[in-house]
Motif scaffolding. Sequence first.
Motif, mmCIF file in Angstrom:
data_model
loop_
_atom_site.group_PDB
_atom_site.id
_atom_site.type_symbol
_atom_site.label_atom_id
_atom_site.label_comp_id
_atom_site.label_asym_id
_atom_site.label_seq_id
_atom_site.Cartn_x
_atom_site.Cartn_y
_atom_site.Cartn_z
ATOM 1 N N ASN A 39 -1.388 8.891 7.990
ATOM 2 C CA ASN A 39 -2.012 7.580 8.164
ATOM 3 C C ASN A 39 -3.014 7.349 7.035
ATOM 4 O O ASN A 39 -4.039 8.023 6.956
ATOM 5 C CB ASN A 39 -2.716 7.507 9.523
ATOM 6 N N LEU A 40 -2.707 6.416 6.138
ATOM 7 C CA LEU A 40 -3.613 6.076 5.034
ATOM 8 C C LEU A 40 -4.663 5.102 5.545
ATOM 9 O O LEU A 40 -4.334 4.090 6.163
ATOM 10 C CB LEU A 40 -2.839 5.466 3.865
ATOM 11 N N GLN A 41 -5.918 5.408 5.268
ATOM 12 C CA GLN A 41 -7.024 4.604 5.782
ATOM 13 C C GLN A 41 -8.048 4.387 4.672
ATOM 14 O O GLN A 41 -8.438 5.339 3.992
ATOM 15 C CB GLN A 41 -7.672 5.323 6.961
ATOM 16 N N ASN A 42 -8.438 3.146 4.486
ATOM 17 C CA ASN A 42 -9.457 2.853 3.477
ATOM 18 C C ASN A 42 -10.722 3.654 3.759
ATOM 19 O O ASN A 42 -11.158 3.765 4.907
ATOM 20 C CB ASN A 42 -9.775 1.356 3.454
ATOM 21 N N GLY B 72 -1.309 -3.335 2.351
ATOM 22 C CA GLY B 72 -2.088 -3.342 1.111
ATOM 23 C C GLY B 72 -2.835 -2.067 0.825
ATOM 24 O O GLY B 72 -3.520 -1.963 -0.192
ATOM 25 N N VAL B 73 -2.697 -1.052 1.688
ATOM 26 C CA VAL B 73 -3.452 0.183 1.482
ATOM 27 C C VAL B 73 -2.820 1.068 0.408
ATOM 28 O O VAL B 73 -3.467 1.987 -0.110
ATOM 29 C CB VAL B 73 -3.575 0.959 2.815
ATOM 30 N N GLY B 74 -1.557 0.789 0.052
ATOM 31 C CA GLY B 74 -0.919 1.544 -1.025
ATOM 32 C C GLY B 74 0.213 2.458 -0.592
ATOM 33 O O GLY B 74 0.531 3.432 -1.277
ATOM 34 N N LYS B 75 0.854 2.142 0.524
ATOM 35 C CA LYS B 75 1.934 3.000 1.039
ATOM 36 C C LYS B 75 3.118 3.052 0.075
ATOM 37 O O LYS B 75 3.610 4.130 -0.264
ATOM 38 C CB LYS B 75 2.392 2.487 2.414
ATOM 39 N N SER B 76 3.592 1.885 -0.349
ATOM 40 C CA SER B 76 4.776 1.838 -1.215
ATOM 41 C C SER B 76 4.485 2.446 -2.580
ATOM 42 O O SER B 76 5.322 3.156 -3.149
ATOM 43 C CB SER B 76 5.256 0.389 -1.364
ATOM 44 N N GLU B 77 3.304 2.163 -3.135
ATOM 45 C CA GLU B 77 2.949 2.709 -4.433
ATOM 46 C C GLU B 77 2.876 4.232 -4.390
ATOM 47 O O GLU B 77 3.308 4.923 -5.315
ATOM 48 C CB GLU B 77 1.616 2.126 -4.909
ATOM 49 N N THR B 78 2.323 4.756 -3.283
ATOM 50 C CA THR B 78 2.257 6.205 -3.110
ATOM 51 C C THR B 78 3.648 6.799 -2.985
ATOM 52 O O THR B 78 3.954 7.847 -3.575
ATOM 53 C CB THR B 78 1.426 6.552 -1.858
ATOM 54 N N ALA B 79 4.504 6.128 -2.222
ATOM 55 C CA ALA B 79 5.878 6.602 -2.062
ATOM 56 C C ALA B 79 6.614 6.576 -3.397
ATOM 57 O O ALA B 79 7.396 7.487 -3.698
ATOM 58 C CB ALA B 79 6.616 5.749 -1.035
ATOM 59 N N ILE C 242 -0.092 13.427 -4.638
ATOM 60 C CA ILE C 242 -0.304 14.878 -4.650
ATOM 61 C C ILE C 242 -0.898 15.336 -3.323
ATOM 62 O O ILE C 242 -0.508 16.380 -2.780
ATOM 63 C CB ILE C 242 -1.218 15.282 -5.828
ATOM 64 N N ILE C 243 -1.832 14.558 -2.778
ATOM 65 C CA ILE C 243 -2.458 14.922 -1.500
ATOM 66 C C ILE C 243 -1.409 14.975 -0.395
ATOM 67 O O ILE C 243 -1.374 15.923 0.401
ATOM 68 C CB ILE C 243 -3.573 13.926 -1.145
ATOM 69 N N ILE C 244 -0.529 13.970 -0.335
ATOM 70 C CA ILE C 244 0.506 13.941 0.699
ATOM 71 C C ILE C 244 1.517 15.059 0.475
ATOM 72 O O ILE C 244 1.984 15.697 1.423
ATOM 73 C CB ILE C 244 1.196 12.561 0.727
ATOM 74 N N GLU C 245 1.844 15.322 -0.772
ATOM 75 C CA GLU C 245 2.758 16.414 -1.091
ATOM 76 C C GLU C 245 2.196 17.749 -0.611
ATOM 77 O O GLU C 245 2.892 18.543 0.022
ATOM 78 C CB GLU C 245 2.989 16.441 -2.597
ATOM 79 N N MET D 26 12.681 -1.205 -2.365
ATOM 80 C CA MET D 26 11.254 -1.024 -2.203
ATOM 81 C C MET D 26 10.531 -2.227 -2.791
ATOM 82 O O MET D 26 10.944 -2.782 -3.816
ATOM 83 C CB MET D 26 10.804 0.264 -2.890
ATOM 84 N N GLU D 27 9.449 -2.634 -2.127
ATOM 85 C CA GLU D 27 8.649 -3.752 -2.616
ATOM 86 C C GLU D 27 7.351 -3.218 -3.219
ATOM 87 O O GLU D 27 6.592 -2.515 -2.557
ATOM 88 C CB GLU D 27 8.316 -4.724 -1.483
ATOM 89 N N ILE D 28 7.125 -3.561 -4.488
ATOM 90 C CA ILE D 28 5.900 -3.191 -5.190
ATOM 91 C C ILE D 28 5.173 -4.465 -5.581
ATOM 92 O O ILE D 28 5.714 -5.291 -6.324
ATOM 93 C CB ILE D 28 6.191 -2.340 -6.441
#
Length: 312
Positions: A234-237, A159-166, A276-279, A204-206
């Motif tokens: 690693n995405l962290q709240n 739920g942290v937003g991995k798929s949405e970010t991808a 953009i941050i990950i890019e 992909m699951e959104i």
Amino acid sequence: MSDMVKISELLHDNPTLTVKQGEDYLEHRVVSVSDISRPGLELTGYFDFYPKERIQLLGKTEISYSTHLDHDLRTNVFRRMATDITPCFVISRGLPIPSELLEAAEQAKVPVLTSNMPTTQLTSVLMQYLDEHLAPRKSIHGVLVEIYGMGVLIMGNSGVGKSETALDLIKRGHRLIADDRVDVYQKDDKTVVGEAPAILKHLMEIRGIGIIDIMSLFGAGAVKEKSEIQLVINLQNWDPKENYDRLGIAEKYINIFDVAVPQLTVPVKVGRNLAIIIEVAAMNFRAKKMGYDASEKFERNLSALIADNSQK
């Protein structure tokens, strides 16, 4: 982990190979080691350490030597080589196959394959294929994307937003390898590779939308079969009490099998554009590998500023 590879699978995935004899035995013969045997000493009659569990590859040297043996000796040698666990015989360069070898293989129900490739090249192809398919595997919860040619594994709690970010990264021209579950294996002592399970390939699951097919929506250029994992994000709240790295000096790693992969922690907060941050993180990581480190430049600038002020 796959404990074995059927010879039928080996044949299917390597079009350079063709069946000379024993097509009915392809499903029943398996190989469980990636090493390839070049039976040189065995042709002289020395079988004390014969690796019968390996694929037996005969090239120009082996075939040429066997022609100098008399019929009875050739028959005896090939019968001893064709055991109940020998996966198959492979003849390179499209060389003629001794009739005694074909007879011994047929009696023991061992398939005989041929290839027009040079022996050394064929050995490399077969070992690389077996190394990949026999390597230990495990599944990691995350999303693997290719950013500017570099495999980036995005991890984090559900739920942290991995798929949405991808998905945002894909819209920006990058490529999806696997979503939700990434199957990884160690290619060598410095490389781990990730790919999608067959059931999830290109999907992909959104949340709120459901399952989407990335290849159908964005085209073949938006997906890739596999990629080396070179960086983990690693995405962290966002936690106001957490002391996040602001300079990029400290280097952290995560072990995937026996390989230490660089890892960055990116805090997730409303208003931050994670794609953009990950890019940029991927671009900055590549720059570091090429010898340019912005944090080192900052330290040099800071040291020069301190030195300049101390002289005033």
